[in-house]
Design an enzyme around this catalytic site. Structure first.
Site: not given
Ligand code: GLN
Length: 494
Positions: A78, A158, A182
């Protein structure tokens, strides 16, 4: 079987048995990236030449009989993990040309164990999002399709690039980070396994920060065992991360296939929430039946503060992000847009560097931390967070693990929900509570829904008991026999 369809475990034995070389294995993956990445956009920066060179070295290590757990295994990273000498963008314009002079601990651990990195995967900008549509490098497409429908679906977010890459055979496994879901939600949307370890299990050193009290790195792969193999390498104490916990890393693979006789599995009433699709409700029931058949005792439990999870998360996470992202000032990191005064330079740099979702979160975070609102919002959210954690602690006095859905729906069409941030935030309704409580959690694919899309179930465990997640997850995996593959994948593109 095609090299891009193997599990990490099978590829590692194939390499040792000389059925194929690391160069052949890695070449199959970098060729697949060349063929499919223009469409899927799962990688921001593929690293073909470096990967082939590393594969050659892996073959030498194999020839000397010195192979480690991941020698020659192609992984996606990532693009939130700093990789020495390889551009690391966080999918943001502000870091578009940032080349870190050091390696994150998690990626250094994977390299130590012989992994070959095939590229840096796409994500929502600074890991903020649930659909991988906020990346400055464009959206990622989910390799899965609805039956008879070619519409591009989101891979979740994400860590959407990592999930899409692993599902499509553009990597055997990938790293993700999970702040509020995410790793788990994109794993569910792409039909793969994703594990968010206990907060403190993997070092955050060298991982670009979003919300420091929640961020945690973890593995994404096509089997539970593969996640165990990756976690074994990624986990461990690191004195460079003050929140890293100094406790032993057990033998995670030993948990795979462990008997579940007498294991108590909690079913939290509050996760039968509004908005849960009928097919995911049915998959959940099926999962309960499978675990019962494996000898588990099913126990109804209550996590009464679940309903405050999202609201408190969207105070705590933006607050911490507004503080973490203050470092991007045009002076020390990343891009700079000149201005007549220092303030004008800051403003121009941050306006050009951050996308709309990141700006929204910085503004929310700055607001809830500002004088007069700090007590009403941030402090209150921290108190509710304690109650959320207490719910889990109490539940784990009665049960060993919790089973819930991972997300309320399967993957949706690109563009849906994009103009409605609150609707988008609801995707995290089932993943955020475990993040707030710091508990380990994992998503396992258990079947296809009515439209042919993968459905995932979530397991949540006690702190530092990833082994029970892996044991229970492997039982679900075995019962489900999930061997479905997405429409767009390396093997089909040949
Ligand atoms: N969708 C959540 C957010 O936007 C979680 C994102 C994440 O876990 N990095 O914060």
């Amino acid at each position: 079987m095609s090299l891009t369809e193997l599990t990490i475990a099978d590829a590692a034995s194939g390499l040792r048995a000389r059925q194929f070389s690391a160069v052949e294995l890695v070449r199959a993956h970098v060729d697949a990236i060349d063929a499919l990445n223009p469409r899927l956009n799962a990688y921001i920066t593929p690293t073909r030449e470096a990967a082939l060179k590393a594969a050659q070295q892996a073959d030498e290590v194999l020839a000397r009989g010195e192979a480690r757990s991941l020698t020659g295994i192609p992984l996606g990273i990532k693009d939130l993990f700093c990789t020495n000498g390889v551009r690391t963008t966080a999918a943001s314009n502000i870091l578009r040309n940032f080349v870190p002079p050091y390696e994150s601990t998690v990626t250094a651990n994977l390299l130590r164990d012989g992994a070959v990195f095939v590229g840096k995967t796409n994500l929502d900008e600074f890991a903020m999002g649930s659909a991988n549509i906020t990346s400055a490098f464009g959206p990622v497409e989910n390799p899965w399709k609805r039956n008879g429908d070619d519409a591009a679906l989101v891979p979740g977010g994400s860590s959407g690039g990592s999930a899409a890459a692993v599902a499509a055979g553009l990597a055997m496994g990938a790293t993700g980070t999970d702040t509020g879901g995410s790793i788990r939600q994109p794993a569910a949307y792409c039909g793969i396994v994703g594990l968010k370890p206990t907060y403190g299990r993997c070092s955050r050193f060298g991982t670009i920060a979003y919300a420091s009290s929640l961020d945690q790195a973890g593995p994404m792969a096509r089997s539970v065992r593969d996640c165990a193999i990756m976690l074994q390498s990624m986990a461990g104490f690191d004195e460079r991360d003050s929140t890293s916990v100094n406790c032993d890393v057990p033998d995670y693979s030993a948990a795979i296939g462990r008997s579940l006789k007498g294991l108590k599995v909690g079913i939290p009433a509050e996760y039968r929430a509004e908005g849960l699709s009928a097919e995911i409700g049915a998959a959940w029931q099926q999962g309960i039946a499978w675990l019962k058949a494996a000898g588990c005792e099913i126990v109804d439990v209550s996590l009464p503060h679940t309903k405050y999870g999202l609201a408190t998360y969207y105070i705590v996470a933006p607050a911490e992000c507004s503080s973490n992202l203050a470092r991007y000032d045009g002076l020390r990191f990343g891009e700079r847009v000149p201005g007549d005064t220092l303030d004008a330079m800051y403003e121009a740099t941050r306006r050009a560097g951050f996308g709309p979702e990141v700006r929204r979160r910085i503004m929310m975070g700055t607001y809830v931390l500002s004088a007069g609102y700090y007590d009403a919002y941030y402090l209150k959210a921290q108190k509710v967070r304690t109650l959320i954690r207490r719910d889990f602690t109490e539940a784990f006095q009665k049960v060993d693990v919790l089973l819930t859905p991972t997300a309320p729906t399967p993957a949706f069409v690109q563009g849906e929900q994009s103009d409605d941030p609150v609707q988008m935030y609801l995707n995290d309704i089932f993943t955020v509570p475990a993040s707030m409580a710091g508990m380990p959690a994992m998503s396992v694919p258990v079947g296809l829904g009515a439209t042919g899309l993968p459905l995932g179930l979530q397991l949540i465990g006690r702190p530092f008991d990833e082994e029970t997640l892996l044991a229970t997850g492997s039982a679900l995996e075995q019962a489900a026999g999930f061997t479905h593959r997405p429409a767009i994948r390396a093997e089909a593109a040949k």
